[in-house]
Design a protein around this motif. Structure first.
Motif, PDB file in Angstrom:
ATOM      1  N   ILE A  35       0.824  -1.215   0.000  1.00  0.00           N
ATOM      2  CA  ILE A  35       0.000   0.000   0.000  1.00  0.00           C
ATOM      3  C   ILE A  35       0.856   1.263   0.000  1.00  0.00           C
ATOM      4  O   ILE A  35       0.438   2.314  -0.465  1.00  0.00           O
ATOM      5  CB  ILE A  35      -0.933  -0.032   1.234  1.00  0.00           C
ATOM      6  N   VAL A  36       2.099   1.106   0.473  1.00  0.00           N
ATOM      7  CA  VAL A  36       2.927   2.286   0.750  1.00  0.00           C
ATOM      8  C   VAL A  36       3.032   3.244  -0.442  1.00  0.00           C
ATOM      9  O   VAL A  36       2.980   4.459  -0.262  1.00  0.00           O
ATOM     10  CB  VAL A  36       4.310   1.868   1.325  1.00  0.00           C
ATOM     11  N   ASN A  37       3.130   2.690  -1.634  1.00  0.00           N
ATOM     12  CA  ASN A  37       3.257   3.568  -2.806  1.00  0.00           C
ATOM     13  C   ASN A  37       2.047   3.494  -3.730  1.00  0.00           C
ATOM     14  O   ASN A  37       2.127   3.827  -4.908  1.00  0.00           O
ATOM     15  CB  ASN A  37       4.525   3.207  -3.595  1.00  0.00           C
ATOM     16  N   SER A  38       0.892   3.055  -3.185  1.00  0.00           N
ATOM     17  CA  SER A  38      -0.275   2.809  -4.041  1.00  0.00           C
ATOM     18  C   SER A  38      -1.134   4.055  -4.249  1.00  0.00           C
ATOM     19  O   SER A  38      -1.993   4.072  -5.115  1.00  0.00           O
ATOM     20  CB  SER A  38      -1.148   1.724  -3.410  1.00  0.00           C
ATOM     21  N   SER A  62       9.385   8.915  10.754  1.00  0.00           N
ATOM     22  CA  SER A  62       8.730   7.722  10.181  1.00  0.00           C
ATOM     23  C   SER A  62       7.264   7.668  10.586  1.00  0.00           C
ATOM     24  O   SER A  62       6.422   7.222   9.798  1.00  0.00           O
ATOM     25  CB  SER A  62       9.467   6.439  10.550  1.00  0.00           C
ATOM     26  N   PHE A  63       6.931   8.136  11.777  1.00  0.00           N
ATOM     27  CA  PHE A  63       5.509   8.251  12.138  1.00  0.00           C
ATOM     28  C   PHE A  63       4.815   9.233  11.190  1.00  0.00           C
ATOM     29  O   PHE A  63       3.710   8.980  10.706  1.00  0.00           O
ATOM     30  CB  PHE A  63       5.339   8.746  13.584  1.00  0.00           C
ATOM     31  N   GLU A 135      11.258   2.073  27.648  1.00  0.00           N
ATOM     32  CA  GLU A 135      10.621   1.288  26.577  1.00  0.00           C
ATOM     33  C   GLU A 135      10.593   2.043  25.269  1.00  0.00           C
ATOM     34  O   GLU A 135      10.525   3.285  25.257  1.00  0.00           O
ATOM     35  CB  GLU A 135       9.168   0.994  26.959  1.00  0.00           C
ATOM     36  N   HIS A 136      10.583   1.296  24.183  1.00  0.00           N
ATOM     37  CA  HIS A 136      10.424   1.861  22.843  1.00  0.00           C
ATOM     38  C   HIS A 136       9.674   0.797  22.031  1.00  0.00           C
ATOM     39  O   HIS A 136      10.260   0.116  21.186  1.00  0.00           O
ATOM     40  CB  HIS A 136      11.808   2.154  22.263  1.00  0.00           C
ATOM     41  N   PRO A 137       8.374   0.636  22.315  1.00  0.00           N
ATOM     42  CA  PRO A 137       7.666  -0.522  21.738  1.00  0.00           C
ATOM     43  C   PRO A 137       7.602  -0.535  20.224  1.00  0.00           C
ATOM     44  O   PRO A 137       7.705  -1.617  19.619  1.00  0.00           O
ATOM     45  CB  PRO A 137       6.259  -0.418  22.351  1.00  0.00           C
ATOM     46  N   THR A 138       7.465   0.618  19.576  1.00  0.00           N
ATOM     47  CA  THR A 138       7.344   0.575  18.109  1.00  0.00           C
ATOM     48  C   THR A 138       8.680   0.216  17.466  1.00  0.00           C
ATOM     49  O   THR A 138       8.721  -0.386  16.397  1.00  0.00           O
ATOM     50  CB  THR A 138       6.781   1.886  17.512  1.00  0.00           C
ATOM     51  N   GLN A 139       9.789   0.566  18.146  1.00  0.00           N
ATOM     52  CA  GLN A 139      11.101   0.139  17.635  1.00  0.00           C
ATOM     53  C   GLN A 139      11.207  -1.388  17.726  1.00  0.00           C
ATOM     54  O   GLN A 139      11.679  -2.039  16.792  1.00  0.00           O
ATOM     55  CB  GLN A 139      12.227   0.805  18.443  1.00  0.00           C
ATOM     56  N   ALA A 140      10.735  -1.955  18.842  1.00  0.00           N
ATOM     57  CA  ALA A 140      10.788  -3.420  18.984  1.00  0.00           C
ATOM     58  C   ALA A 140       9.966  -4.085  17.887  1.00  0.00           C
ATOM     59  O   ALA A 140      10.365  -5.121  17.342  1.00  0.00           O
ATOM     60  CB  ALA A 140      10.263  -3.833  20.352  1.00  0.00           C
ATOM     61  N   LEU A 141       8.838  -3.480  17.545  1.00  0.00           N
ATOM     62  CA  LEU A 141       7.988  -4.070  16.505  1.00  0.00           C
ATOM     63  C   LEU A 141       8.673  -4.022  15.141  1.00  0.00           C
ATOM     64  O   LEU A 141       8.625  -4.974  14.371  1.00  0.00           O
ATOM     65  CB  LEU A 141       6.633  -3.353  16.462  1.00  0.00           C
ATOM     66  N   VAL A 287      21.994  -4.579   7.400  1.00  0.00           N
ATOM     67  CA  VAL A 287      20.528  -4.540   7.327  1.00  0.00           C
ATOM     68  C   VAL A 287      19.981  -3.258   7.970  1.00  0.00           C
ATOM     69  O   VAL A 287      18.827  -2.885   7.752  1.00  0.00           O
ATOM     70  CB  VAL A 287      19.964  -5.828   7.996  1.00  0.00           C
ATOM     71  N   TYR A 288      20.822  -2.568   8.749  1.00  0.00           N
ATOM     72  CA  TYR A 288      20.334  -1.404   9.492  1.00  0.00           C
ATOM     73  C   TYR A 288      19.747  -0.315   8.605  1.00  0.00           C
ATOM     74  O   TYR A 288      18.913   0.461   9.056  1.00  0.00           O
ATOM     75  CB  TYR A 288      21.410  -0.818  10.435  1.00  0.00           C
ATOM     76  N   PHE A 289      20.129  -0.267   7.338  1.00  0.00           N
ATOM     77  CA  PHE A 289      19.513   0.741   6.469  1.00  0.00           C
ATOM     78  C   PHE A 289      18.125   0.296   5.999  1.00  0.00           C
ATOM     79  O   PHE A 289      17.207   1.107   5.934  1.00  0.00           O
ATOM     80  CB  PHE A 289      20.423   1.062   5.280  1.00  0.00           C
ATOM     81  N   ARG A 290      17.966  -1.018   5.727  1.00  0.00           N
ATOM     82  CA  ARG A 290      16.628  -1.521   5.363  1.00  0.00           C
ATOM     83  C   ARG A 290      15.680  -1.417   6.560  1.00  0.00           C
ATOM     84  O   ARG A 290      14.485  -1.202   6.413  1.00  0.00           O
ATOM     85  CB  ARG A 290      16.719  -2.987   4.923  1.00  0.00           C
ATOM     86  N   GLN A 291      16.244  -1.585   7.745  1.00  0.00           N
ATOM     87  CA  GLN A 291      15.468  -1.501   8.992  1.00  0.00           C
ATOM     88  C   GLN A 291      14.755  -0.139   9.102  1.00  0.00           C
ATOM     89  O   GLN A 291      13.640  -0.060   9.608  1.00  0.00           O
ATOM     90  CB  GLN A 291      16.469  -1.681  10.134  1.00  0.00           C
ATOM     91  N   ILE A 292      15.406   0.915   8.621  1.00  0.00           N
ATOM     92  CA  ILE A 292      14.813   2.261   8.704  1.00  0.00           C
ATOM     93  C   ILE A 292      13.493   2.296   7.937  1.00  0.00           C
ATOM     94  O   ILE A 292      12.478   2.810   8.427  1.00  0.00           O
ATOM     95  CB  ILE A 292      15.773   3.318   8.112  1.00  0.00           C
ATOM     96  N   PHE A 293      13.487   1.742   6.715  1.00  0.00           N
ATOM     97  CA  PHE A 293      12.263   1.734   5.909  1.00  0.00           C
ATOM     98  C   PHE A 293      11.175   0.902   6.589  1.00  0.00           C
ATOM     99  O   PHE A 293       9.991   1.264   6.574  1.00  0.00           O
ATOM    100  CB  PHE A 293      12.557   1.186   4.506  1.00  0.00           C
ATOM    101  N   ASN A 294      11.587  -0.197   7.237  1.00  0.00           N
ATOM    102  CA  ASN A 294      10.606  -1.034   7.930  1.00  0.00           C
ATOM    103  C   ASN A 294       9.901  -0.251   9.039  1.00  0.00           C
ATOM    104  O   ASN A 294       8.772  -0.571   9.415  1.00  0.00           O
ATOM    105  CB  ASN A 294      11.281  -2.281   8.515  1.00  0.00           C
ATOM    106  N   GLY A 295      10.571   0.789   9.544  1.00  0.00           N
ATOM    107  CA  GLY A 295       9.941   1.639  10.566  1.00  0.00           C
ATOM    108  C   GLY A 295       8.704   2.335  10.032  1.00  0.00           C
ATOM    109  O   GLY A 295       7.702   2.496  10.743  1.00  0.00           O
ATOM    110  N   VAL A 296       8.745   2.745   8.791  1.00  0.00           N
ATOM    111  CA  VAL A 296       7.568   3.394   8.179  1.00  0.00           C
ATOM    112  C   VAL A 296       6.446   2.363   8.019  1.00  0.00           C
ATOM    113  O   VAL A 296       5.289   2.610   8.372  1.00  0.00           O
ATOM    114  CB  VAL A 296       7.924   4.011   6.808  1.00  0.00           C
ATOM    115  N   ILE A 297       6.811   1.192   7.517  1.00  0.00           N
ATOM    116  CA  ILE A 297       5.822   0.139   7.254  1.00  0.00           C
ATOM    117  C   ILE A 297       5.099  -0.276   8.539  1.00  0.00           C
ATOM    118  O   ILE A 297       3.864  -0.388   8.583  1.00  0.00           O
ATOM    119  CB  ILE A 297       6.540  -1.085   6.608  1.00  0.00           C
ATOM    120  N   VAL A 298       5.886  -0.514   9.585  1.00  0.00           N
ATOM    121  CA  VAL A 298       5.288  -0.987  10.848  1.00  0.00           C
ATOM    122  C   VAL A 298       4.443   0.118  11.488  1.00  0.00           C
ATOM    123  O   VAL A 298       3.373  -0.149  12.039  1.00  0.00           O
ATOM    124  CB  VAL A 298       6.399  -1.498  11.799  1.00  0.00           C
TER     125      VAL A 298
END
Ligand code: CP
Length: 311
Positions: A35-38, A62-63, A135-141, A287-298
């Protein structure tokens, strides 16, 4: 929580989420990838307030990006000095005020317990984007989502967590999250003064997860399926001299990674200082750079579940 029961709920602590909740969020995140680019706008007409009273680059932006990607609008406090908190306003009054302007609040605050307090006073859902060293729950997710994407299966894996395990809120939230996965073994690597707390160790023991403490990078690189590096956080030390003693304790570099059992992923919540050498950036491990994009998705997944977006 089922999809439906995330509606209108706050995300204060990772401890409030069951394994089923984690699975629901991961599934929703997978849906968000398409959906991200839809150009779809399931949250059109909704407003998110970002209240960040402690510095942030990734979490706040990212939020905000997540809300924009879903078609919603964003209002922001990104500098504590620009809000009336600087005049001494209580957090409860700030939250009661902001809740009038929006449908959901993503917040970061230096005080432990701040997100819980905010959720008690807020008439709209609160998402904790970091509460002190707690705590940083959204980072854990997003860390969990990244591990799942990279390793395919999290169960049974051996994961090393390295750096500031005492004050590292991302470590606290992720270690607890991993206790929900069977036979995950964690190697905690830190200076003696920055060891992981007893509560997390107790959670892991109760869940039947094995862990080790006190090893070195040389020891854990050959056995790890993934390594989670963290920064030694200067801002959490009362004395700069104490920080100076440990600031270069762990530096993961390309040479050390030659001993890895394969193309193991290296994660880092970022920002990094010196704990991952720049020569790792162009290896398969980075992987830490791909992890950044996953922050937007999650974060898209969380906003959509809580605000009930239809896509
Ligand atoms: N990972 C993380 O919390 O980064 P920021 O401090 O930049 O938000």
């Amino acid at each position: 929580m089922s999809n439906k029961s995330f509606l209108g709920k706050s995300i204060v602590s990772i401890r409030d989420l069951t394994k089923e909740d984690l699975d629901t969020i991961l599934e929703e995140a997978e849906r968000m990838e398409s959906i991200v680019n839809s150009g779809k706008r399931p949250l059109e007409g909704k407003i998110m307030a970002a209240l960040f009273l402690e510095p942030s680059t990734r979490t706040r932006l990212s939020f905000e990006a997540a809300m924009h990607r879903l078609g919603g609008a964003v209002i922001t406090v990104s500098d504590p000095k620009s809000s009336s908190a600087a005049k001494g306003e209580s957090l409860s009054d700030t939250i009661r005020t902001i809740a009038n302007y929006c449908d959901i609040i993503a917040m970061r605050h230096p005080m432990e317990g701040s997100a819980r307090l905010a959720a008690e006073f807020s008439s709209v859902p609160i998402i904790n984007g970091g509460s002190g060293a707690e705590e940083h729950p959204t980072q854990a997710l997003l860390d969990l989502y990244t591990l799942k994407k990279e390793l395919k299966i999290v169960e049974g894996k051996r994961i090393a967590m390295v750096g500031d395990l005492k004050y590292g809120r991302t470590v606290h939230s992720l270690a607890y999250t991993l206790s929900k996965f069977k036979k995950v073994k964690i190697d905690f690597v830190s200076p003696p003064s920055l060891r992981i707390g007893e509560e997390i160790k107790s959670d892991l023991r109760d869940a039947g997860n094995e862990f080790t403490e006190g090893g070195s990078l040389m020891e854990i690189v050959p056995t790890a399926d993934a390594i989670y590096m963290t920064r030694i956080q200067k801002e959490r030390f009362a004395q700069e001299s104490e920080y100076a003693k440990v600031k270069y304790a762990y530096v993961l570099n390309k040479k050390l990674l030659e001993k890895a059992k394969g193309p193991i992923p290296i994660l880092h919540p970022l920002p990094r200082l010196n704990e991952i050498a720049y020569d790792v950036d162009d290896t398969v491990h980075a992987v830490y750079f791909r992890q950044i994009f996953n922050g937007v998705i999650v974060r898209m997944a969380l906003l959509n579940l809580i605000l009930g977006g239809k896509v």
